[in-house]
Write an enzyme that holds these catalytic residues in place. Structure first.
Site, PDB file in Angstrom:
ATOM      1  CG  ASN A   2      -1.972  -0.993   1.264  1.00 18.23           C
ATOM      2  OD1 ASN A   2      -2.867  -0.972   0.434  1.00 18.23           O
ATOM      3  ND2 ASN A   2      -1.884  -1.935   2.202  1.00 18.23           N
ATOM      4  CG  ASP A  21     -12.861  -3.010   7.621  1.00 20.37           C
ATOM      5  OD1 ASP A  21     -13.282  -2.643   6.508  1.00 20.37           O
ATOM      6  OD2 ASP A  21     -12.509  -2.217   8.513  1.00 20.37           O
TER       7      ASP A  21
END
Length: 599
Positions: A294, A416
């Site tokens: 990320n 999530d």
């Protein structure tokens, strides 16, 4: 007399013409001689390589480092585009396809140029220009992406992601990759001496290119990007590539001024690029960096600390400095332990910086919580900026793989792991949700954070709801009331989030009890604030209709087009948000938009 004068004039004219013609022939001969000599010099320079090329080693090194630069640029392109367009399979496809087109065109054109004028100088100039271009990508690439995105947002209604990523990739990466595509055919021309060993030489060049490509794949992913970031990665591999033509030209003492100019441009980019990040308009960020997975950004505000893993969309984690509810989807997700038969244990797949874990710990202090987070860098940020409870174990692992190796069962499982359209397909299929259901205790509840409100036929949420319904309601019976289904959703106010709850029933009549949700929350937590929040959730709960496992909308490991479905949701979101600006553009033109920007 007249005849004599006439004869005399004719003789003078003939003599003058003959002298003029001989002189013109002489000039023409000299021009031809000079041209021939110049051509001989050119041919001598063309076919007599510089001393550095007397050995083929330098040519093989050129192929090796060119292959490495191509793959490093491809991986760098993904990391450059991901903060703006996500790291979905769609973006990867655009990057790979665009670069392959550039390389193919470069192969064809480079081969023709090598046959037409086999001068190594031309090839090494192209390599030098490609290297400088790649070195400038960290400096100007992000501005180009934002400019293209800004234009497209107010001008198109569909396929924004595809068009924005494709045009950005074309503008930024096609020119240097086209030039690098000319390297292999040019080197084949310079390294082959005869037909007797040409296959051997071409094989060696191919091996050098392949080995360089392997290093160009592994080094950015596992070393340079996690260690020094995308911008410096571009500079490292562009610098290595630039060294080849510099050595070539300096050894032959040619193109010295051009070489120095390229060095200056490279140095300027190396100095200026690190001064601004991907979100160059942001000021006073607490942290900006990258991991193997990320782009990471931490923003420290007066009342909260926020983690974002991309630039254009969303908040991935938040901690409220005063504690309590966040006003985000985590509050709605707190209905899960109140829906469950018991609230003694919880598993969080996609732990992030531990926002949900902190809320569970605050309202359910005796609950045993386990977290799974694939990105270890995020876990480290949780400790540093987000006050993640130190007694909560967090495993660095893929959520589905972790479930497959875990034998424990839980009362609550929070999924999530969805980030905009970057939805892991392996965590959206019936096989995955069957695995989650198997890890729930009887009466346990799964809550899924669906990251975009996208309704209608063929939407991503319809597919996810149908998939989950086919798993949790299959064979569960039909004795439950309408206010006590097994699967239900609740939209989160003022956000694009939707929470889905699914229960593994204790018996044929058990389900998600809407009416008793606030009361159960009060009994278990003694919190009036949470009870009020659960009352709000009750008003937003909508039962999900049962979908057969044979439904065309059910996602499986074999067929889960989550990126395409998510892209449609992005188009809907942009269409809604950009509508007013498109109207201004249509009515007032560019000047109207400029007036808004300057206000």
């Amino acid at each position: 007399m007249n005849e004599s004068n006439s004869a005399s004039k004719s003789a003078v004219f003939d003599a003058t013409y003959s002298m003029f013609f001989e002189r013109m022939i002489g000039y023409r001969s000299k021009v031809i001689s000079a041209t021939t000599a110049y051509r001989k010099v050119l041919m001598l320079e063309t076919h007599t390589p510089k001393a550095i090329l007397n050995s083929k080693i330098f040519l093989y090194l050129t192929e090796f480092f060119s292959g490495m630069a191509v793959m490093a640029a491809e991986l760098g392109a993904q990391r450059l585009l991901a903060p703006y367009f996500s790291s979905s399979q769609i973006v990867w496809t655009i990057i790979i396809g665009t670069i392959m087109i550039a390389m193919a065109l470069g192969n064809v054109w480079g081969g023709r140029q090598a046959d037409k004028n086999p001068d190594p100088d031309h090839l090494y100039r192209r390599i030098m220009f490609a290297a400088v271009w790649l070195a400038l990508v960290p400096l100007v690439g992000k501005y180009i992406i934002i400019a293209i995105s800004g234009v497209l947002i107010v001008t198109i209604s569909t396929n924004f992601l595809i068009l924005a990523a494709f045009i950005s990739c074309m503008v930024i990466f096609v020119p240097p990759l086209f030039l690098l595509g000319t390297v292999t055919p040019g080197l084949v021309k310079f390294t082959t001496d005869s037909l007797k060993n040409n296959a051997t030489i071409v094989g060696r060049l191919g091996a050098c290119n392949t080995i360089g490509s392997i290093l160009g794949t592994f080094l950015p992913t596992f070393l340079t990007i996690p260690t020094v970031g995308t911008f410096v990665t571009f500079l490292i591999f562009a610098g290595i590539l630039l060294a080849l033509p510099l050595v070539y030209f300096f050894s032959g003492r040619t193109y010295i001024i051009t070489s120095i100019a390229c060095i200056v441009l490279f140095a300027a980019s190396a100095i200026v690029s690190p001064l601004s990040g991907f979100a160059f308009w942001e000021r006073n960020l607490a942290y900006e960096g990258e991991s193997e997975y990320n782009y990471l950004q931490v923003k420290d505000l007066s009342d909260r600390t926020i983690l974002s893993t991309n630039v254009l969309f969303g908040v991935q984690s938040v901690t409220m400095k005063a504690g309590g509810l966040t006003g985000l989807y985590y509050d709605t997700a707190l209905a899960a332990p109140a829906f469950a038969a018991h609230a003694n244990s919880a598993l969080i797949l996609g732990m992030g910086t531990g926002t949900y874990a902190r809320q569970l710990r605050e309202y359910y202090p005796k609950m045993a919580i386990t977290g799974v987070e694939i990105d270890q860098a995020i876990t480290k940020l949780a400790d540093r900026y987000f006050k993640e409870p130190s007694d909560i174990p967090v495993s660095t692992y893929d959520g589905r793989a972790w479930l497959a190796s875990d034998a424990q069962k839980y009362d609550v499982i929070m999924v999530d792991a969805y980030q905009d359209i970057t939805i892991p397909f392996q965590m959206s299929s019936t096989e995955f949700f069957n695995l989650v259901r198997d890890h729930l205790n009887p009466g346990g509840v799964m809550v899924v954070n669906m990251n975009m409100i996208s309704d209608g036929k063929g939407s991503i949420n319809e597919a996810l709801e149908a998939t989950i319904s086919s798993v949790f309601e299959n064979g569960a019976g039909t004795n439950r009331s309408a206010s006590s289904p097994l699967v239900a959703t609740a939209d989160v106010p003022d956000t694009t989030n939707r929470e889905l709850f699914a229960k593994k029933p204790l018996n044929q009549s058990d389900g998600l009890s809407f009416e008793s949700l606030p009361e159960t929350a009060v009994q278990r937590t003694r919190s009036g604030d949470l009870a009020d929040a659960m009352s709000s959730v009750t008003l937003r709960l909508i039962p999900v209709k049962y979908a057969s496992a044979m439904s065309s909308y059910v996602l499986t490991d074999d067929k889960a087009p989550v990126e395409v479905l998510g892209m449609r949701a992005i188009d809907e979101l942009i269409k809604e948000q950009a509508g007013p600006y498109r109207k201004i553009l249509k009515e007032q033109g560019i000047s109207g938009l400029m007036n808004i920007a300057t206000d």
